[in-house]
Scaffold this active site. Structure first.
Site, PDB file in Angstrom:
ATOM      1  N   LYS A   1      69.420  79.442  73.885  1.00 46.76           N
ATOM      2  CA  LYS A   1      70.090  80.032  75.057  1.00 46.76           C
ATOM      3  C   LYS A   1      70.731  78.981  75.966  1.00 46.76           C
ATOM      4  O   LYS A   1      71.604  79.297  76.770  1.00 46.76           O
ATOM      5  CB  LYS A   1      69.066  80.845  75.876  1.00 46.76           C
ATOM      6  CG  LYS A   1      68.663  82.137  75.204  1.00 46.76           C
ATOM      7  CD  LYS A   1      67.284  82.589  75.649  1.00 46.76           C
ATOM      8  CE  LYS A   1      66.249  81.807  74.923  1.00 46.76           C
ATOM      9  NZ  LYS A   1      65.095  82.416  74.417  1.00 46.76           N
TER      10      LYS A   1
ATOM     11  N   THR B   1      67.812  74.544  68.095  1.00 47.76           N
ATOM     12  CA  THR B   1      66.975  73.558  68.784  1.00 47.76           C
ATOM     13  C   THR B   1      66.421  74.209  70.061  1.00 47.76           C
ATOM     14  O   THR B   1      66.872  75.277  70.474  1.00 47.76           O
ATOM     15  CB  THR B   1      67.772  72.276  69.131  1.00 47.76           C
ATOM     16  OG1 THR B   1      68.806  72.592  70.042  1.00 47.76           O
ATOM     17  CG2 THR B   1      68.352  71.628  67.883  1.00 47.76           C
TER      18      THR B   1
ATOM     19  N   LYS C   1      69.273  85.356  79.500  1.00 46.30           N
ATOM     20  CA  LYS C   1      69.644  86.495  78.641  1.00 46.30           C
ATOM     21  C   LYS C   1      70.574  87.457  79.374  1.00 46.30           C
ATOM     22  O   LYS C   1      71.464  88.073  78.770  1.00 46.30           O
ATOM     23  CB  LYS C   1      68.380  87.204  78.161  1.00 46.30           C
ATOM     24  CG  LYS C   1      67.569  86.334  77.195  1.00 46.30           C
ATOM     25  CD  LYS C   1      66.177  86.882  76.981  1.00 46.30           C
ATOM     26  CE  LYS C   1      65.422  86.089  75.931  1.00 46.30           C
ATOM     27  NZ  LYS C   1      63.992  86.441  75.887  1.00 46.30           N
TER      28      LYS C   1
HETATM   29  N1  LIG Z   1      60.837  81.759  68.308  1.00 49.06           N
HETATM   30  C1  LIG Z   1      61.415  82.863  68.764  1.00 49.06           C
HETATM   31  O1  LIG Z   1      60.861  83.960  68.666  1.00 49.06           O
HETATM   32  C2  LIG Z   1      62.803  82.813  69.390  1.00 49.06           C
HETATM   33  C3  LIG Z   1      63.471  84.034  69.677  1.00 49.06           C
HETATM   34  C4  LIG Z   1      64.789  83.980  70.191  1.00 49.06           C
HETATM   35  C5  LIG Z   1      65.364  82.757  70.489  1.00 49.06           C
HETATM   36  N2  LIG Z   1      64.664  81.602  70.251  1.00 49.06           N
HETATM   37  C6  LIG Z   1      65.326  80.322  70.553  1.00 49.06           C
HETATM   38  O2  LIG Z   1      65.705  79.718  69.319  1.00 49.06           O
HETATM   39  C7  LIG Z   1      65.534  78.317  69.396  1.00 49.06           C
HETATM   40  C8  LIG Z   1      64.572  77.876  68.294  1.00 49.06           C
HETATM   41  O3  LIG Z   1      63.310  78.462  68.516  1.00 49.06           O
HETATM   42  P1  LIG Z   1      62.069  78.041  67.618  1.00 49.06           P
HETATM   43  O4  LIG Z   1      60.956  78.967  68.002  1.00 49.06           O
HETATM   44  O5  LIG Z   1      62.485  77.934  66.197  1.00 49.06           O
HETATM   45  O6  LIG Z   1      61.757  76.577  68.208  1.00 49.06           O
HETATM   46  P2  LIG Z   1      60.892  75.428  67.514  1.00 49.06           P
HETATM   47  O7  LIG Z   1      59.925  76.005  66.558  1.00 49.06           O
HETATM   48  O8  LIG Z   1      60.387  74.587  68.631  1.00 49.06           O
HETATM   49  O9  LIG Z   1      61.980  74.594  66.662  1.00 49.06           O
HETATM   50  C9  LIG Z   1      62.914  73.758  67.253  1.00 49.06           C
HETATM   51  C10 LIG Z   1      63.500  72.876  66.200  1.00 49.06           C
HETATM   52  O10 LIG Z   1      64.488  72.037  66.787  1.00 49.06           O
HETATM   53  C11 LIG Z   1      64.313  70.702  66.324  1.00 49.06           C
HETATM   54  N3  LIG Z   1      64.881  69.765  67.289  1.00 49.06           N
HETATM   55  C12 LIG Z   1      64.462  69.416  68.506  1.00 49.06           C
HETATM   56  N4  LIG Z   1      65.305  68.527  69.066  1.00 49.06           N
HETATM   57  C13 LIG Z   1      66.271  68.295  68.148  1.00 49.06           C
HETATM   58  C14 LIG Z   1      67.421  67.471  68.106  1.00 49.06           C
HETATM   59  N5  LIG Z   1      67.757  66.686  69.140  1.00 49.06           N
HETATM   60  N6  LIG Z   1      68.198  67.473  67.000  1.00 49.06           N
HETATM   61  C15 LIG Z   1      67.889  68.255  65.932  1.00 49.06           C
HETATM   62  N7  LIG Z   1      66.807  69.064  65.905  1.00 49.06           N
HETATM   63  C16 LIG Z   1      66.003  69.089  67.011  1.00 49.06           C
HETATM   64  C17 LIG Z   1      62.815  70.555  66.162  1.00 49.06           C
HETATM   65  O11 LIG Z   1      62.536  69.450  65.322  1.00 49.06           O
HETATM   66  P3  LIG Z   1      61.052  69.112  64.799  1.00 49.06           P
HETATM   67  O12 LIG Z   1      60.725  70.170  63.786  1.00 49.06           O
HETATM   68  O13 LIG Z   1      61.219  67.774  64.185  1.00 49.06           O
HETATM   69  O14 LIG Z   1      60.183  69.132  66.006  1.00 49.06           O
HETATM   70  C18 LIG Z   1      62.493  71.922  65.531  1.00 49.06           C
HETATM   71  O15 LIG Z   1      62.714  71.876  64.151  1.00 49.06           O
HETATM   72  C19 LIG Z   1      65.054  77.999  70.804  1.00 49.06           C
HETATM   73  O16 LIG Z   1      66.147  77.645  71.598  1.00 49.06           O
HETATM   74  C20 LIG Z   1      64.451  79.310  71.278  1.00 49.06           C
HETATM   75  O17 LIG Z   1      64.527  79.470  72.686  1.00 49.06           O
HETATM   76  C21 LIG Z   1      63.412  81.605  69.692  1.00 49.06           C
END
Ligand SMILES: NC(=O)c1ccc[n+]([C@@H]2O[C@H](COP(=O)([O-])OP(=O)(O)OC[C@H]3O[C@@H](n4cnc5c(N)ncnc54)[C@H](OP(=O)(O)O)[C@@H]3O)[C@@H](O)[C@H]2O)c1
Length: 338
Positions: free
Chosen positions: A126, A97, A226
């Site tokens: 994080k 999330t 980080k």
């Molecule tokens: N993207 C990257 O390159 C990357 C790299 C390293 C770390 N991260 C970390 O990994 C995490 C995910 O990144 P992401 O890019 O995949 O983010 P994202 O695309 O915004 O996905 C977040 C997901 O969490 C869901 N969500 C939000 N609130 C929730 C809740 N209360 N209960 C259950 N599900 C919930 C959202 O639901 P909906 O689909 O319904 O909106 C969505 O499916 C983040 O913390 C980010 O900082 C990301």
């Protein structure tokens, strides 16, 4: 290996795609047959104890933004992750999330609940770690489960386990690193094209490297999270984000960048831990190993016996981060097999 996915956005969907595409190899090489038995997003949940049809799941999400639609499963609108975590039979929860830094929620509650229920946890979020990493490590230890979070630092670049496992026997004296691709992209553009910060930021936003509200990245908070995670995991400290002295890049001007260039230097947003922990813009020589451009990350470990070692790689990206989630899953599988 039955998996509950909490969060199904960029990283979650990339992970589902990865285990679907690599199914044969995972079984052949590691005896790993992952089955996604539950998925929860912001809107609701799907639970299929025999395993969810991944192509249909991805298609539903693509078409409607929810998990309702393509599969012949029952869709539970409004059901929360905490409900599913306590009820569902599974071995692993993958938490992806959004990162939130004031309380670490909703991820912190998800991770606590899953560890408390005796599930292994893989987390790319994080927030929970920046706020409560020592307590979560303790909770995992107490419940005899594995808590992994490789994707939180460096995306797909294996920063944490490299330092922990490959440098065994050496003492790491300090860590200095570029850990935020957005800030590095902006500073690189300011240096190479003479752009003012606001234009470089607008370009980063247009390319999808920066959020509409870029404070988390350019304010230095992402780097600080980080740094905390790396320091606690690798050096055994017990830091939280409150212990880090943070200055972002918003005060860096084109004149600062030009002045640095005249001395053969560049300005980079660097996180450092050794004596104290801080994040701030610093001048380093052009020839310095941390001088990476664009959205790259770099991390330098100063060791007593092996000298300085620098890792460079892509610091983010759905596919790259999913690869680190898979590495964590393989490690859990290995621990199971012993
Ligand atoms: N993207 C990257 O390159 C990357 C790299 C390293 C770390 N991260 C970390 O990994 C995490 C995910 O990144 P992401 O890019 O995949 O983010 P994202 O695309 O915004 O996905 C977040 C997901 O969490 C869901 N969500 C939000 N609130 C929730 C809740 N209360 N209960 C259950 N599900 C919930 C959202 O639901 P909906 O689909 O319904 O909106 C969505 O499916 C983040 O913390 C980010 O900082 C990301």
């Amino acid at each position: 290996m039955r998996i509950l996915m909490v969060g199904f956005g960029v990283v979650g969907q990339s992970f589902a795609e990865l285990i679907m595409n690599e199914a044969k190899k995972l079984d052949h090489d590691y005896g790993l047959r992952p089955r996604i038995v539950g998925v929860v997003d912001k809107h609701g949940a799907v639970v299929v104890p025999d395993g969810i049809d991944i192509p249909k799941l991805l298609e539903s999400k693509r078409i409607s933004g929810t998990m309702k639609g393509e599969g012949d499963w029952e869709y539970h609108e409004g059901v929360s992750a905490l409900d599913v975590i306590s009820d569902l039979d599974c071995e692993v929860m993958i938490e992806t999330t959004p990162t939130e830094l004031s309380k670490g929620e909703p991820g912190l509650s998800h991770v606590r609940a899953a560890l408390g229920a005796g599930r292994h946890v893989i987390c790319t979020n994080k927030g929970p770690l920046a706020i409560a990493m020592p307590a979560l490590m303790e909770l995992a230890h107490h419940n005899d489960v594995i808590f992994k979070f490789s994707g939180t630092v460096g995306g797909g670049t294996p920063v944490l386990d490299f330092a922990k496992k490959c440098l065994e026997g050496s003492r790491i004296k300090s860590i200095s690193a570029i850990l935020n691709g957005t800030s590095n992209y902006i500073l690189s553009k300011m240096a190479s094209e003479g752009k003012p910060m606001k234009d470089a930021l607008a370009e980063a936003q247009k390319l999808g490297y920066a959020e509409a509200d870029p404070t988390y990245d350019i304010g230095g908070f992402d780097t600080a999270c980080k740094l905390v995670i790396t320091s606690n995991y690798v050096l055994g400290t017990s830091l939280s984000i409150k212990d880090v002295n943070i200055t972002g890049i918003t005060g860096v001007t084109s004149e600062d960048i030009q002045r640095a260039a005249q001395k053969g230097n560049v300005i980079k947003l660097i996180g450092r831990v050794g004596s104290g922990a801080r994040v701030s813009p610093e001048e380093i020589p052009l020839t310095h190993p941390l001088n990476v451009s664009g959205t790259f990350n770099a991390i330098l470990f100063e060791t007593d016996s092996a000298g300085d070692i620098t890792l460079v790689g892509k610091g983010a990206g759905g596919k790259e981060t999913a690869s680190s989630v898979l590495r964590d899953l393989i490690e859990i599988r290995r621990a199971f097999a012993r």
